[in-house]
Design an enzyme around this catalytic site. Structure first.
Site, mmCIF file in Angstrom:
data_model
loop_
_atom_site.group_PDB
_atom_site.id
_atom_site.type_symbol
_atom_site.label_atom_id
_atom_site.label_comp_id
_atom_site.label_asym_id
_atom_site.label_seq_id
_atom_site.Cartn_x
_atom_site.Cartn_y
_atom_site.Cartn_z
ATOM 1 C CB SER A 166 -0.849 -0.004 1.274
ATOM 2 O OG SER A 166 -1.420 1.273 1.491
ATOM 3 C CE1 TYR A 213 -3.846 -1.805 5.633
ATOM 4 C CE2 TYR A 213 -2.947 0.334 4.998
ATOM 5 C CZ TYR A 213 -3.545 -0.864 4.655
ATOM 6 O OH TYR A 213 -3.833 -1.136 3.333
HETATM 7 N N1 LIG Z 1 -8.725 -0.427 -1.185
HETATM 8 C C1 LIG Z 1 -7.666 0.356 -1.054
HETATM 9 O O1 LIG Z 1 -7.756 1.600 -1.138
HETATM 10 C C2 LIG Z 1 -6.303 -0.275 -0.830
HETATM 11 C C3 LIG Z 1 -5.181 0.546 -0.965
HETATM 12 C C4 LIG Z 1 -3.922 -0.010 -0.742
HETATM 13 C C5 LIG Z 1 -3.790 -1.335 -0.417
HETATM 14 N N2 LIG Z 1 -4.909 -2.120 -0.289
HETATM 15 C C6 LIG Z 1 -4.719 -3.530 0.066
HETATM 16 O O2 LIG Z 1 -5.366 -4.337 -0.883
HETATM 17 C C7 LIG Z 1 -5.671 -5.601 -0.301
HETATM 18 C C8 LIG Z 1 -7.106 -5.983 -0.633
HETATM 19 O O3 LIG Z 1 -7.992 -5.099 0.035
HETATM 20 P P1 LIG Z 1 -9.362 -4.565 -0.591
HETATM 21 O O4 LIG Z 1 -9.227 -3.112 -0.757
HETATM 22 O O5 LIG Z 1 -9.765 -5.393 -1.734
HETATM 23 O O6 LIG Z 1 -10.331 -4.751 0.662
HETATM 24 P P2 LIG Z 1 -11.526 -5.767 0.967
HETATM 25 O O7 LIG Z 1 -12.585 -5.678 -0.078
HETATM 26 O O8 LIG Z 1 -11.874 -5.473 2.374
HETATM 27 O O9 LIG Z 1 -10.846 -7.201 0.830
HETATM 28 C C9 LIG Z 1 -10.043 -7.744 1.832
HETATM 29 C C10 LIG Z 1 -9.965 -9.234 1.574
HETATM 30 O O10 LIG Z 1 -9.075 -9.807 2.545
HETATM 31 C C11 LIG Z 1 -9.712 -10.949 3.074
HETATM 32 N N3 LIG Z 1 -9.260 -11.210 4.432
HETATM 33 C C12 LIG Z 1 -9.305 -10.403 5.522
HETATM 34 N N4 LIG Z 1 -8.847 -11.059 6.590
HETATM 35 C C13 LIG Z 1 -8.514 -12.304 6.178
HETATM 36 C C14 LIG Z 1 -8.006 -13.453 6.827
HETATM 37 N N5 LIG Z 1 -7.760 -13.466 8.152
HETATM 38 N N6 LIG Z 1 -7.782 -14.568 6.097
HETATM 39 C C15 LIG Z 1 -8.041 -14.588 4.765
HETATM 40 N N7 LIG Z 1 -8.526 -13.532 4.092
HETATM 41 C C16 LIG Z 1 -8.765 -12.413 4.807
HETATM 42 C C17 LIG Z 1 -11.211 -10.652 3.031
HETATM 43 O O11 LIG Z 1 -11.955 -11.858 2.953
HETATM 44 P P3 LIG Z 1 -12.716 -12.591 4.154
HETATM 45 O O12 LIG Z 1 -13.312 -11.525 5.011
HETATM 46 O O13 LIG Z 1 -13.719 -13.451 3.434
HETATM 47 O O14 LIG Z 1 -11.672 -13.393 4.838
HETATM 48 C C18 LIG Z 1 -11.317 -9.919 1.699
HETATM 49 O O15 LIG Z 1 -11.464 -10.840 0.655
HETATM 50 C C19 LIG Z 1 -5.378 -5.463 1.190
HETATM 51 O O16 LIG Z 1 -4.119 -6.025 1.491
HETATM 52 C C20 LIG Z 1 -5.332 -3.953 1.392
HETATM 53 O O17 LIG Z 1 -4.525 -3.578 2.495
HETATM 54 C C21 LIG Z 1 -6.165 -1.617 -0.490
#
Ligand SMILES: NC(=O)c1ccc[n+]([C@@H]2O[C@H](COP(=O)([O-])OP(=O)(O)OC[C@H]3O[C@@H](n4cnc5c(N)ncnc54)[C@H](OP(=O)(O)O)[C@@H]3O)[C@@H](O)[C@H]2O)c1
Length: 247
Positions: free
Chosen positions: A131, A145
Protein backbone atom coordinates in the site's frame (compact mmCIF):
# COMPACT_ATOMS: atom_id res chain seq x y z
CA UNK A 1 0.86 -15.91 -22.12
CA UNK A 2 4.61 -15.37 -22.31
CA UNK A 3 5.17 -17.22 -19.03
CA UNK A 4 4.43 -20.91 -18.59
CA UNK A 5 2.42 -20.46 -15.40
CA UNK A 6 -0.51 -22.81 -14.91
CA UNK A 7 -1.83 -22.27 -11.38
CA UNK A 8 -2.35 -19.28 -9.11
CA UNK A 9 -3.32 -18.87 -5.46
CA UNK A 10 -4.91 -15.58 -4.43
CA UNK A 11 -5.48 -14.71 -0.77
CA UNK A 12 -8.23 -12.32 0.29
CA UNK A 13 -10.16 -13.46 -2.76
CA UNK A 14 -13.72 -13.07 -1.50
CA UNK A 15 -14.10 -9.37 -2.31
CA UNK A 16 -12.57 -6.21 -3.74
CA UNK A 17 -9.15 -6.42 -5.34
CA UNK A 18 -8.69 -10.13 -4.61
CA UNK A 19 -11.94 -11.24 -6.30
CA UNK A 20 -11.04 -9.14 -9.34
CA UNK A 21 -7.57 -10.74 -9.49
CA UNK A 22 -9.24 -14.16 -9.52
CA UNK A 23 -11.48 -13.08 -12.44
CA UNK A 24 -8.53 -11.60 -14.37
CA UNK A 25 -6.10 -14.49 -13.93
CA UNK A 26 -8.87 -16.97 -14.81
CA UNK A 27 -9.40 -15.05 -18.07
CA UNK A 28 -5.64 -15.32 -18.64
CA UNK A 29 -6.04 -19.11 -18.64
CA UNK A 30 -4.70 -19.98 -15.20
CA UNK A 31 -6.36 -22.38 -12.82
CA UNK A 32 -6.95 -20.05 -9.90
CA UNK A 33 -7.27 -21.04 -6.24
CA UNK A 34 -9.15 -18.48 -4.17
CA UNK A 35 -8.58 -18.26 -0.42
CA UNK A 36 -10.54 -16.21 2.14
CA UNK A 37 -12.81 -16.80 5.14
CA UNK A 38 -16.24 -16.02 3.69
CA UNK A 39 -17.48 -19.30 2.20
CA UNK A 40 -20.67 -17.92 0.67
CA UNK A 41 -18.84 -15.22 -1.28
CA UNK A 42 -16.17 -17.69 -2.37
CA UNK A 43 -18.88 -20.08 -3.56
CA UNK A 44 -20.44 -17.31 -5.67
CA UNK A 45 -17.01 -16.55 -7.16
CA UNK A 46 -16.49 -20.23 -7.90
CA UNK A 47 -19.82 -20.37 -9.74
CA UNK A 48 -18.85 -17.28 -11.73
CA UNK A 49 -15.24 -18.13 -12.60
CA UNK A 50 -14.68 -21.85 -11.98
CA UNK A 51 -11.97 -21.10 -9.44
CA UNK A 52 -11.09 -23.60 -6.72
CA UNK A 53 -11.98 -22.27 -3.28
CA UNK A 54 -10.34 -22.60 0.12
CA UNK A 55 -12.35 -21.16 2.99
CA UNK A 56 -9.73 -20.45 5.63
CA UNK A 57 -7.95 -17.64 7.39
CA UNK A 58 -4.41 -16.65 6.49
CA UNK A 59 -3.53 -16.93 10.16
CA UNK A 60 -4.47 -20.65 10.15
CA UNK A 61 -0.90 -21.88 9.94
CA UNK A 62 -1.84 -25.55 10.11
CA UNK A 63 -4.35 -25.18 7.27
CA UNK A 64 -1.91 -23.21 5.11
CA UNK A 65 0.83 -25.77 5.71
CA UNK A 66 -1.47 -28.64 4.66
CA UNK A 67 -2.50 -26.68 1.56
CA UNK A 68 1.11 -25.98 0.56
CA UNK A 69 1.92 -29.68 0.80
CA UNK A 70 -0.67 -30.64 -1.80
CA UNK A 71 -0.81 -27.59 -4.05
CA UNK A 72 2.08 -26.65 -6.35
CA UNK A 73 1.52 -22.98 -7.15
CA UNK A 74 3.12 -20.97 -9.95
CA UNK A 75 1.68 -17.56 -9.01
CA UNK A 76 1.10 -16.59 -5.39
CA UNK A 77 -0.77 -13.33 -4.80
CA UNK A 78 -0.55 -12.20 -1.18
CA UNK A 79 -3.49 -9.84 -1.17
CA UNK A 80 -5.47 -10.53 2.05
CA UNK A 81 -5.43 -7.50 4.29
CA UNK A 82 -7.27 -5.71 7.01
CA UNK A 83 -7.34 -2.14 8.20
CA UNK A 84 -8.22 -0.49 11.51
CA UNK A 85 -9.19 2.94 12.79
CA UNK A 86 -7.00 4.86 15.19
CA UNK A 87 -3.34 5.68 15.58
CA UNK A 88 -0.68 4.52 18.01
CA UNK A 89 -2.10 6.78 20.73
CA UNK A 90 -5.46 5.03 20.79
CA UNK A 91 -5.24 1.70 18.96
CA UNK A 92 -6.01 -1.50 20.86
CA UNK A 93 -3.67 -4.43 21.52
CA UNK A 94 -6.03 -6.68 19.49
CA UNK A 95 -5.87 -4.34 16.50
CA UNK A 96 -2.06 -4.24 16.54
CA UNK A 97 -1.89 -8.05 16.70
CA UNK A 98 -4.49 -8.56 13.95
CA UNK A 99 -2.81 -6.12 11.55
CA UNK A 100 0.61 -7.68 12.03
CA UNK A 101 -0.75 -11.25 11.88
CA UNK A 102 -2.89 -10.81 8.75
CA UNK A 103 -1.02 -8.15 6.78
CA UNK A 104 2.57 -9.13 7.53
CA UNK A 105 3.10 -12.46 9.30
CA UNK A 106 0.76 -14.29 6.92
CA UNK A 107 2.73 -13.02 3.90
CA UNK A 108 5.96 -14.33 5.42
CA UNK A 109 4.37 -17.71 6.20
CA UNK A 110 2.76 -18.04 2.75
CA UNK A 111 6.10 -17.30 1.12
CA UNK A 112 7.99 -19.64 3.43
CA UNK A 113 5.53 -22.41 2.53
CA UNK A 114 5.09 -21.88 -1.22
CA UNK A 115 8.39 -20.40 -2.45
CA UNK A 116 10.56 -23.54 -1.97
CA UNK A 117 8.38 -25.47 -4.49
CA UNK A 118 8.75 -22.61 -6.96
CA UNK A 119 12.52 -22.70 -6.58
CA UNK A 120 12.53 -26.47 -7.00
CA UNK A 121 10.54 -26.17 -10.25
CA UNK A 122 12.52 -23.03 -11.18
CA UNK A 123 9.23 -21.36 -12.07
CA UNK A 124 7.10 -18.96 -10.08
CA UNK A 125 5.91 -15.47 -9.34
CA UNK A 126 5.08 -13.96 -5.97
CA UNK A 127 2.96 -10.81 -6.04
CA UNK A 128 2.65 -8.92 -2.78
CA UNK A 129 0.02 -6.22 -2.33
CA UNK A 130 1.41 -3.54 -0.06
CA UNK A 131 0.00 0.00 0.00
CA UNK A 132 1.16 3.58 -0.31
CA UNK A 133 0.79 3.47 3.50
CA UNK A 134 3.93 1.34 3.53
CA UNK A 135 5.96 4.06 1.82
CA UNK A 136 4.53 7.37 3.01
CA UNK A 137 3.32 8.92 6.23
CA UNK A 138 -0.03 10.72 6.10
CA UNK A 139 -2.81 11.60 8.53
CA UNK A 140 -5.68 9.22 9.18
CA UNK A 141 -3.75 5.99 8.73
CA UNK A 142 -3.42 3.43 11.51
CA UNK A 143 0.22 3.21 12.63
CA UNK A 144 0.23 -0.60 12.75
CA UNK A 145 -1.30 -0.72 9.25
CA UNK A 146 1.47 1.54 7.90
CA UNK A 147 4.12 -0.54 9.68
CA UNK A 148 2.66 -3.84 8.40
CA UNK A 149 2.70 -2.59 4.81
CA UNK A 150 6.24 -1.21 5.18
CA UNK A 151 7.13 -4.74 6.26
CA UNK A 152 5.62 -6.13 3.05
CA UNK A 153 7.82 -3.71 1.07
CA UNK A 154 10.91 -4.80 2.97
CA UNK A 155 10.26 -8.55 2.69
CA UNK A 156 9.57 -8.19 -1.05
CA UNK A 157 12.99 -6.62 -1.54
CA UNK A 158 14.75 -9.21 0.59
CA UNK A 159 12.96 -12.09 -1.14
CA UNK A 160 14.40 -11.01 -4.48
CA UNK A 161 17.87 -11.26 -2.93
CA UNK A 162 17.18 -14.77 -1.65
CA UNK A 163 15.72 -15.88 -4.99
CA UNK A 164 18.68 -14.47 -6.90
CA UNK A 165 19.69 -16.69 -9.81
CA UNK A 166 16.34 -18.50 -10.03
CA UNK A 167 13.45 -17.87 -12.42
CA UNK A 168 11.16 -16.98 -9.51
CA UNK A 169 9.99 -13.39 -9.74
CA UNK A 170 8.79 -11.10 -6.94
CA UNK A 171 6.57 -8.10 -7.60
CA UNK A 172 5.30 -5.59 -5.07
CA UNK A 173 2.14 -3.73 -6.04
CA UNK A 174 1.49 -0.60 -3.98
CA UNK A 175 -1.99 0.77 -4.59
CA UNK A 176 -3.46 4.04 -3.40
CA UNK A 177 -7.21 4.55 -2.87
CA UNK A 178 -9.17 1.80 -4.55
CA UNK A 179 -12.95 1.49 -4.52
CA UNK A 180 -13.49 -1.59 -2.35
CA UNK A 181 -15.25 -2.46 0.89
CA UNK A 182 -12.16 -1.77 2.98
CA UNK A 183 -13.30 1.74 3.98
CA UNK A 184 -16.85 0.56 4.72
CA UNK A 185 -15.50 -2.16 6.98
CA UNK A 186 -13.37 0.49 8.70
CA UNK A 187 -16.30 2.82 9.36
CA UNK A 188 -18.82 0.04 9.91
CA UNK A 189 -21.03 1.71 7.31
CA UNK A 190 -20.74 1.02 3.58
CA UNK A 191 -22.99 3.92 2.49
CA UNK A 192 -21.05 6.47 4.53
CA UNK A 193 -17.77 5.13 3.14
CA UNK A 194 -19.11 5.40 -0.40
CA UNK A 195 -20.13 8.99 0.24
CA UNK A 196 -16.94 10.07 2.04
CA UNK A 197 -14.30 8.26 0.03
CA UNK A 198 -15.63 7.58 -3.45
CA UNK A 199 -18.63 9.70 -4.54
CA UNK A 200 -16.57 12.86 -4.81
CA UNK A 201 -13.19 11.26 -5.56
CA UNK A 202 -12.44 9.34 -8.72
CA UNK A 203 -10.55 6.45 -7.16
CA UNK A 204 -8.98 3.36 -8.67
CA UNK A 205 -11.22 0.38 -9.43
CA UNK A 206 -10.22 -3.16 -8.37
CA UNK A 207 -9.90 -4.05 -12.08
CA UNK A 208 -7.10 -1.45 -12.41
CA UNK A 209 -5.03 -3.40 -9.88
CA UNK A 210 -6.01 -6.80 -11.35
CA UNK A 211 -5.04 -5.64 -14.85
CA UNK A 212 -1.67 -4.44 -13.52
CA UNK A 213 -1.07 -7.86 -11.95
CA UNK A 214 -2.00 -9.57 -15.20
CA UNK A 215 0.55 -7.36 -16.95
CA UNK A 216 3.41 -8.25 -14.59
CA UNK A 217 2.56 -11.95 -14.52
CA UNK A 218 2.35 -12.10 -18.31
CA UNK A 219 5.56 -10.13 -18.88
CA UNK A 220 8.36 -12.01 -20.64
CA UNK A 221 10.33 -14.26 -18.29
CA UNK A 222 13.42 -12.06 -18.67
CA UNK A 223 11.52 -9.14 -17.15
CA UNK A 224 10.59 -8.69 -13.50
CA UNK A 225 8.46 -5.70 -12.59
CA UNK A 226 9.79 -5.44 -9.07
CA UNK A 227 7.69 -2.54 -7.82
CA UNK A 228 4.59 -0.80 -9.07
CA UNK A 229 2.99 2.18 -7.32
CA UNK A 230 -0.52 2.88 -8.61
CA UNK A 231 -2.32 6.14 -7.84
CA UNK A 232 -5.63 7.61 -8.94
CA UNK A 233 -4.73 10.40 -11.38
CA UNK A 234 -6.10 13.03 -9.02
CA UNK A 235 -4.45 11.77 -5.85
CA UNK A 236 -0.91 12.88 -5.00
CA UNK A 237 1.54 12.13 -2.22
CA UNK A 238 3.80 14.58 -0.49
CA UNK A 239 3.37 17.55 1.78
CA UNK A 240 5.04 18.97 4.80
CA UNK A 241 3.51 20.00 8.11
CA UNK A 242 5.19 22.38 10.55
CA UNK A 243 3.37 23.18 13.79
CA UNK A 244 3.97 26.70 15.04
CA UNK A 245 5.69 27.25 18.43
CA UNK A 246 2.36 28.41 19.77
CA UNK A 247 0.32 25.49 18.40
N1 LIG B 1 -8.72 -0.43 -1.19
C1 LIG B 1 -7.67 0.36 -1.05
O1 LIG B 1 -7.76 1.60 -1.14
C2 LIG B 1 -6.30 -0.27 -0.83
C3 LIG B 1 -5.18 0.55 -0.96
C4 LIG B 1 -3.92 -0.01 -0.74
C5 LIG B 1 -3.79 -1.34 -0.42
N2 LIG B 1 -4.91 -2.12 -0.29
C6 LIG B 1 -4.72 -3.53 0.07
O2 LIG B 1 -5.37 -4.34 -0.88
C7 LIG B 1 -5.67 -5.60 -0.30
C8 LIG B 1 -7.11 -5.98 -0.63
O3 LIG B 1 -7.99 -5.10 0.03
P1 LIG B 1 -9.36 -4.56 -0.59
O4 LIG B 1 -9.23 -3.11 -0.76
O5 LIG B 1 -9.76 -5.39 -1.73
O6 LIG B 1 -10.33 -4.75 0.66
P2 LIG B 1 -11.53 -5.77 0.97
O7 LIG B 1 -12.59 -5.68 -0.08
O8 LIG B 1 -11.87 -5.47 2.37
O9 LIG B 1 -10.85 -7.20 0.83
C9 LIG B 1 -10.04 -7.74 1.83
C10 LIG B 1 -9.97 -9.23 1.57
O10 LIG B 1 -9.08 -9.81 2.55
C11 LIG B 1 -9.71 -10.95 3.07
N3 LIG B 1 -9.26 -11.21 4.43
C12 LIG B 1 -9.31 -10.40 5.52
N4 LIG B 1 -8.85 -11.06 6.59
C13 LIG B 1 -8.51 -12.30 6.18
C14 LIG B 1 -8.01 -13.45 6.83
N5 LIG B 1 -7.76 -13.47 8.15
N6 LIG B 1 -7.78 -14.57 6.10
C15 LIG B 1 -8.04 -14.59 4.77
N7 LIG B 1 -8.53 -13.53 4.09
C16 LIG B 1 -8.76 -12.41 4.81
C17 LIG B 1 -11.21 -10.65 3.03
O11 LIG B 1 -11.96 -11.86 2.95
P3 LIG B 1 -12.72 -12.59 4.15
O12 LIG B 1 -13.31 -11.53 5.01
O13 LIG B 1 -13.72 -13.45 3.43
O14 LIG B 1 -11.67 -13.39 4.84
C18 LIG B 1 -11.32 -9.92 1.70
O15 LIG B 1 -11.46 -10.84 0.65
C19 LIG B 1 -5.38 -5.46 1.19
O16 LIG B 1 -4.12 -6.03 1.49
C20 LIG B 1 -5.33 -3.95 1.39
O17 LIG B 1 -4.53 -3.58 2.50
C21 LIG B 1 -6.16 -1.62 -0.49
Amino acid sequence: MESNYKTALVTGASSGIGAEIVRRLTKDGLQVHALARDLSRLTALQEETGCVIHAMSVDDLEGLTALSEKLPVDVLVNNAGQSRKGDILNTTAEDVDALIDINLKAVLHMTRLFAPGMVERDRGHIVNISSIAGHYAFPGGNTAYHASKAGVHSLSQQMRVHLYGTNVRVTEISPARTETEVFGRLLGNMEEAQRRFFDEYESLKPCDIADSISFVVNAPQRMNVSFMEILPTKQVLGGLNFAKRTA
